[in-house]
Design an enzyme around this catalytic site. Sequence first.
Site, PDB file in Angstrom:
ATOM      1  CB  THR A  86      -1.016   0.408   1.196  1.00  0.00           C
ATOM      2  OG1 THR A  86      -1.300   1.492   1.347  1.00  0.00           O
ATOM      3  CG2 THR A  86      -0.085  -0.425   2.662  1.00  0.00           C
ATOM      4  CE1 TYR A 146      -3.321  -2.290   4.901  1.00  0.00           C
ATOM      5  CE2 TYR A 146      -3.807   0.280   4.490  1.00  0.00           C
ATOM      6  CZ  TYR A 146      -3.705  -1.224   4.076  1.00  0.00           C
ATOM      7  OH  TYR A 146      -3.548  -1.392   2.702  1.00  0.00           O
TER       8      TYR A 146
END
Length: 337
Positions: A117, A141
């Site tokens: 990501t 995350y």
Amino acid sequence: MSVLVTGGAGYVGSHTVRALYEANEKVVVIDNLSTGFSAHLPEGVPLFIGDAGDENLVDGVIAQHDVDTIMHFAGSIVVPESMRDPLLYYRNNTMTTRSLLNAAVKRGIERFIFSSTAAVYGDPEQVPVPEHARTRPLSPYGSSKLMTEIILHDVASAYGMNYVVLRYFNVAGADPLARIGLATIGATHLLKIAVEAATGQRAKIDVFGTDYPTEDGSCIRDFVHVSDLAQAHRAALSYLRTGGASVTLNCGYGRGYSVLETIEAVRRVSGRNFAVSYAPRREGDIMTMVADASRIRATLDWTPQYDNIETIAAHALAWEEKLLREGSGNIQEAVSA
Ligand code: UDP
């Protein structure tokens, strides 16, 4: 030989499974169906319901299906949830991948494609952001994905595996034929919220921050169509099969749209003038996140088909309308909106 897709029943995973299936690849899926849907898999694709970190399960599937490549999508992806429960993210993302790699190494898996990501960059010093930019994630995350990238790099170097890490920018849209799309209840992504407003499931959409030093004051994102992203995975597979070296690639178009422009695109394609209200900035938001896409363009045989915000909005809308027609719309959210 088959490709094992973990998280293949999820949003990006299911679009990739379909792209592989349509390219006549043999695919097998492991998914615990915590957020995925078995109905989103093409008929005949074997599904093993379980965790990607269950080494016995993975070992059995690799042996039984003659797997030589793993595409690893399974994981948790909600940034605020990762702030509240970091250990969940270090387990579901980092530890799960460690177990998956352990099983992969024992079976001599040659290729590994990993869903990472743009959150690994944190607040980028330079936009468009290149892959060599400093990685300073702002959430567990992002950290859990970055740690996984590091583990993958080390494992691949030690055991002669080759990998492609794809760092996704803002994934949006749905299958152009509206067969599959984002169906997770309570999803908070901009385009999802906008199409929920356009279909009357929400009274309005809030724009989080209109005082940023950007052209119209709202944040800017690089939206990549989920079907193009799926094709990037297929292209990454071809790249590795033809001897490509391990590489980390941004996966975006290299072009940004503001939050307001994005909402306008949804208004235009839907023809519905839903209410938009200006709200304060959302904590933790990065102002501008746009990929430097030159490396992916130079490395993979990848030609995006849907690099257009209206097309992305139209596909997201068509899918949302289908969800509503089939009675699986986001009722919970509609009530609380
Ligand atoms: N956003 C917004 N209203 C919403 C949802 C999102 O203004 O209802 C904005 C958000 O503040 C951010 C951008 O849209 O600037 C993209 O947010 P999203 O959650 O889709 O993805 P992120 O970039 O945070 O991963």
